[in-house]
Enzyme design. Structure first.
Site, PDB file in Angstrom:
ATOM      1  N   GLU A   1       0.835  -1.201   0.000  1.00 50.38           N
ATOM      2  CA  GLU A   1       0.000   0.000   0.000  1.00 50.38           C
ATOM      3  C   GLU A   1       0.865   1.245   0.000  1.00 50.38           C
ATOM      4  O   GLU A   1       0.547   2.260  -0.640  1.00 50.38           O
ATOM      5  CB  GLU A   1      -0.922   0.001   1.225  1.00 50.38           C
ATOM      6  CG  GLU A   1      -2.025  -1.042   1.174  1.00 50.38           C
ATOM      7  CD  GLU A   1      -1.562  -2.460   1.372  1.00 50.38           C
ATOM      8  OE1 GLU A   1      -0.443  -2.671   1.893  1.00 50.38           O
ATOM      9  OE2 GLU A   1      -2.316  -3.384   0.993  1.00 50.38           O
TER      10      GLU A   1
ATOM     11  N   HIS B   1     -11.346  -6.095   8.388  1.00 52.82           N
ATOM     12  CA  HIS B   1     -12.030  -5.917   7.097  1.00 52.82           C
ATOM     13  C   HIS B   1     -13.313  -5.128   7.318  1.00 52.82           C
ATOM     14  O   HIS B   1     -14.282  -5.300   6.594  1.00 52.82           O
ATOM     15  CB  HIS B   1     -12.365  -7.263   6.447  1.00 52.82           C
ATOM     16  CG  HIS B   1     -11.173  -8.068   6.022  1.00 52.82           C
ATOM     17  ND1 HIS B   1     -10.460  -8.846   6.883  1.00 52.82           N
ATOM     18  CD2 HIS B   1     -10.561  -8.201   4.814  1.00 52.82           C
ATOM     19  CE1 HIS B   1      -9.463  -9.444   6.240  1.00 52.82           C
ATOM     20  NE2 HIS B   1      -9.497  -9.065   4.977  1.00 52.82           N
TER      21      HIS B   1
HETATM   22  C1  LIG Z   1      -1.629  -5.030   4.056  1.00 53.68           C
HETATM   23  C2  LIG Z   1      -2.630  -5.862   3.328  1.00 53.68           C
HETATM   24  N1  LIG Z   1      -2.934  -5.562   2.051  1.00 53.68           N
HETATM   25  C3  LIG Z   1      -3.825  -6.295   1.371  1.00 53.68           C
HETATM   26  C4  LIG Z   1      -4.446  -7.346   1.952  1.00 53.68           C
HETATM   27  C5  LIG Z   1      -5.474  -8.173   1.183  1.00 53.68           C
HETATM   28  N2  LIG Z   1      -4.926  -9.503   0.935  1.00 53.68           N
HETATM   29  C6  LIG Z   1      -5.213 -10.538   1.734  1.00 53.68           C
HETATM   30  S1  LIG Z   1      -4.346 -11.904   1.338  1.00 53.68           S
HETATM   31  C7  LIG Z   1      -3.592 -11.119   0.046  1.00 53.68           C
HETATM   32  C8  LIG Z   1      -2.607 -11.851  -0.779  1.00 53.68           C
HETATM   33  C9  LIG Z   1      -1.580 -12.535   0.042  1.00 53.68           C
HETATM   34  O1  LIG Z   1      -0.729 -13.254  -0.790  1.00 53.68           O
HETATM   35  P1  LIG Z   1       0.465 -14.084  -0.199  1.00 53.68           P
HETATM   36  O2  LIG Z   1       1.273 -13.245   0.720  1.00 53.68           O
HETATM   37  O3  LIG Z   1       1.174 -14.689  -1.347  1.00 53.68           O
HETATM   38  O4  LIG Z   1      -0.227 -15.202   0.694  1.00 53.68           O
HETATM   39  P2  LIG Z   1      -1.219 -16.366   0.223  1.00 53.68           P
HETATM   40  O5  LIG Z   1      -2.616 -15.862   0.376  1.00 53.68           O
HETATM   41  O6  LIG Z   1      -0.880 -16.732  -1.176  1.00 53.68           O
HETATM   42  O7  LIG Z   1      -0.976 -17.499   1.184  1.00 53.68           O
HETATM   43  C10 LIG Z   1      -4.023  -9.797  -0.054  1.00 53.68           C
HETATM   44  C11 LIG Z   1      -3.613  -8.854  -1.086  1.00 53.68           C
HETATM   45  C12 LIG Z   1      -4.126  -7.616   3.301  1.00 53.68           C
HETATM   46  N3  LIG Z   1      -4.709  -8.625   3.963  1.00 53.68           N
HETATM   47  N4  LIG Z   1      -3.215  -6.871   3.954  1.00 53.68           N
END
Ligand SMILES: Cc1ncc(C[n+]2csc(CCOP(=O)(O)OP(=O)(O)O)c2C)c(N)n1
Ligand SMILES: [Mg+2]
Lengths: 370, 324
Positions: free
Chosen positions: B60, B129
């Site tokens: 962000e 959320h």
């Molecule tokens: C700071 C933040 N930005 C955006 C999100 C929304 N979000 C939740 S999970 C995710 C992707 C996470 O990807 P990764 O780190 O690869 O973990 P995975 O879900 O693949 O296990 C996002 C963008 C969040 N939870 N926190």
């Protein structure tokens, strides 16, 4: 230079290198834990579709990465998790009933129904409460490792996060400070190919996620994340290195998220089904099953028998959790501070007056004495 | 005129803007092929290409920091923060940079940009959320803070925000994304920032609200009317800069005021409205100002329906203020 991907058991289930001496019982325990993760995920998805729980982030396809790596931790070690490590928590001691209560966010949930589903914790096995804010747990693990080091404890802090989380502020500050302070931490990047709809290749221009470690001055290893035994062996080496006082390292588990990001996601909008099919063919559970069978550690048809037992186990727990009591309304204002301050007592009392008038309150929900 | 949901109106507004101004770009996490987790940006990459609507890495701070640079160099970024709860990694870039660039450069450099973000509860998202952080941002000089509550306003205010010379935080009530529907003109139109909307006229009690609380207040006002209490319901729409005269006029009209928001009470936005009334028109007041708000706690999950102000709590406050 691209670090080589460590693999000990190949896709057909044959050992291709010297395996750590885990013995039949530990290997079988790992296998059962992996199967449990898959079965529990399946049940949770069914409950979500039936509207009984709100949200599920599965580990399907990542069971080997999660269980294999976490099996290398000792009981006193900590596991700072991301979204998907609940199965490792169960393996390390989180009661399945607490796991399911958390998914229901009901009155039996140790977090008192405050967190969204799929946000586990287990104090008993050093598995801290996870924040949805991606990457924030990474520096927490580093600080906790500093504390363990300062007290001279034999404790290693592992911290799990995804490929997406490597772009967060927390990844940078955590990796940097850990290396500067040489703390007993292991950074576990579960590269499952996707951060929701953003592919792991679009997340970074680095050739591999392991490359990131060198900028911070720590070593890294890349592992075939669908080879549970390789995950164990690599993690074991990283954990022991940290335990000896040689400092942190990064372990990248190369795997794949077979399902959508969560029960709310439709992955067909952004990824190719062929890619998914290719990874389904590399299933970590099947691979370990083939190896165990070839060694005579698993009998013909035994997987089905274990699965039936695991289904019965989870169904019993679900049944119990369906009958949980209603959440106490006072939990609205508790745990904000060590004691409920006056202004929150007054806010609650105003609220409960309306709730009682409308028949929403249960015995015990009444006003705070002021 | 087509009938759109609030989220469709946002999507339509983005398309209208991108069609008429090549410098408008949309980016953020999952806004490209997926079309955003709520589908606000659906179809944009297909229509405008990857150079104008694209996914970013999960940062962000990176999203908003780079948007400031783009804005300073002639583009009109409209970036998305997936949930308002995840805006805090970029708090520094918003508060220290976007909001202060014009001031610190004596007007030589500016950051005309929009940060769109869904806020508020009602989706069982738990404490990360569901938050309503408007007060943090309304406390920030140099920023504009806009919160629509109807489909018509969502599009018109969004277009006004994109065309505005200053950085605008555009907070979208996610609970209303699909529940709020209305007629939305095709093509371009704007709704002036810093103008409030009178939702319902009445002489007995004035209720100030915005975003997700507007339909809740409307229902409570309808119930109050059954008992002969006529409410003037005011949707503030732009929290910063606020339509101060409009607020004071509406408060003076009845002399009895209730303020409703789902964010916590202490130092919440309602405190500003209340102080404004006390400082300017206290002699017209027939009753103390009442606030109906979320608790001064983090946002719960299972008990979110109790945390969120509902029709009953709002009605209770209206009756109390009317009776006083
Ligand atoms: C700071 C933040 N930005 C955006 C999100 C929304 N979000 C939740 S999970 C995710 C992707 C996470 O990807 P990764 O780190 O690869 O973990 P995975 O879900 O693949 O296990 C996002 C963008 C969040 N939870 N926190
Ligand atoms: Mg990922």
């Amino acid at each position: 230079m691209v670090p080589q991907v460590i693999q000990l058991i190949d896709e057909s289930g044959s050992a291709v290198s010297q395996l750590p001496d885990l013995g039949k019982d530990r290997l079988r325990a790992m296998f059962i834990s992996m199967l449990r993760v898959r079965i529990v995920d399946g049940r949770m998805l069914t409950l979500q579709r039936a509207g009984r729980i709100g949200f599920v982030g599965t580990s399907t396809g990542m069971e080997g990465a999660q269980i294999g790596s976490a099996a290398a931790l000792k009981a006193q070690d900590w596991l700072w998790s991301g979204l998907r490590e609940g199965g490792a928590a169960v393996m390390r001691g989180l009661p399945l009933a607490e796991y399911v209560a958390q998914m229901y966010c009901n009155a039996n949930d140790t977090a008192k129904g405050r967190q969204m589903c799929n946000h586990f914790q287990h104090k008993g096995s050093n598995y801290p409460s996870w924040s949805s804010v991606i990457g924030t747990q990474i520096p927490h693990a580093v600080g906790a490792a500093y504390a363990s080091k300062m007290r001279g404890e034999d404790v290693v802090h592992s911290v799990y996060f995804g490929d997406g989380a490597t772009s967060s502020n927390g990844f940078h500050s955590g990796m940097n400070q850990a290396a500067v302070w040489k703390v007993p931490a292991v950074f576990v990047c579960v590269n499952n190919g996707w951060a929701i709809s953003v592919s792991a290749k679009a997340q970074t221009a680095a050739e591999t996620y392991a490359h990131k470690a060198s900028a911070y001055g720590m070593p890294a290893a890349r592992v075939d994340g669908n080879d549970a035994v390789a995950c164990y062996a690599t993690m074991q080496a990283a954990v022991e290195r940290a335990r000896k006082g040689d400092g942190p390292s990064l372990v990248v588990l190369e795997t794949y998220r077979i399902m959508g990001h969560s029960s709310s996601d439709d992955p067909s909008k952004y990824r190719d089904e062929d890619e998914v099919a290719g990874w389904i063919a590399k299933d970590p559970i099947q691979r370990l099953e083939q190896y165990l069978t070839s060694q005579g550690f698993l009998a013909e048809g035994e997987r089905e028998k274990i699965e039936a037992e695991l289904l019965a186990e989870i169904d019993t727990v679900i049944h119990e959790q369906e009958a949980a009591a209603p959440m106490a309304l006072k939990t609205l204002v508790e745990d904000v501070y060590a004691t409920v301050p006056g202004h929150l007592k007054r806010q609650y009392n105003d609220f409960i007056e309306v709730a009682e008038r409308h028949g929403d309150a249960q015995p015990g929900d009444g006003a705070f004495p002021l | 005129m087509p009938t759109l949901t609030l989220i469709q109106a946002v999507n339509d507004g983005l398309k209208v803007s991108m069609r008429q101004d090549e410098s408008v770009l949309v980016f953020g996490e999952d806004v490209g092929p997926k079309g955003g987790v709520f589908l606000a940006t659906e179809g944009l990459t297909a229509e405008f290409g990857k150079a104008r609507c694209f996914d970013t890495p999960l940062s962000e701070d990176g999203i908003i920091g780079t948007a400031i640079g783009m804005a300073a160099n002639g583009l009109r970024p409209v970036c998305e923060i997936q949930f308002q709860d995840f805006i805090f990694p970029a708090f520094d870039q918003i508060v220290s940079e976007a909001a202060k660039l014009r001031y610190r450069s004596g007007g030589q450099y500016t950051a005309p940009m929009v940060i769109r973000t869904p806020y508020g509860g009602g989706i069982r998202g738990g404490l990360y959320h569901s938050q309503s952080g408007e007060a943090y941002f309304a406390h920030t000089a140099g920023l504009k803070v806009v919160i629509p509550s109807t489909a018509y306003d969502a599009k018109g205010l969004l277009l006004a925000a994109i065309e505005d010379p200053d950085p605008v935080l555009f907070m979208e009530p996610k609970a209303l994304y699909r529940h709020e529907k209305g007629e939305v003109p095709e093509g371009h139109y704007t709704v002036d920032l810093s103008t409030l909307r009178t939702v319902r006229e009445g002489d007995n009690v004035t209720v100030f609200c915005y975003g997700s609380m507007v339909p809740v207040v409307e229902k409570a006002a309808a119930k109050a009317a059954e008992q002969g209490i006529q409410c003037e319901v005011v949707d503030l729409r732009t929290l910063l800069p606020l339509d101060e005269q409009g607020v004071l006029d509406a408060a003076r009209k009845t002399g009895r005021c209730v303020i409703v928001h789902e964010a916590p009470r202490f130092c919440g936005y309602g405190a500003e409205i209340s102080a404004m009334i006390a400082e300017n028109i206290i002699e017209y007041m027939e009753a103390p100002v009442r606030r109906v708000t979320g608790f001064d706690t983090p946002f719960p999950n299972t008990l979110e329906h109790h945390y969120l102000p509902d029709e009953r709590r709002v009605l209770d406050a209206i009756e109390e203020v009317a009776r006083y």
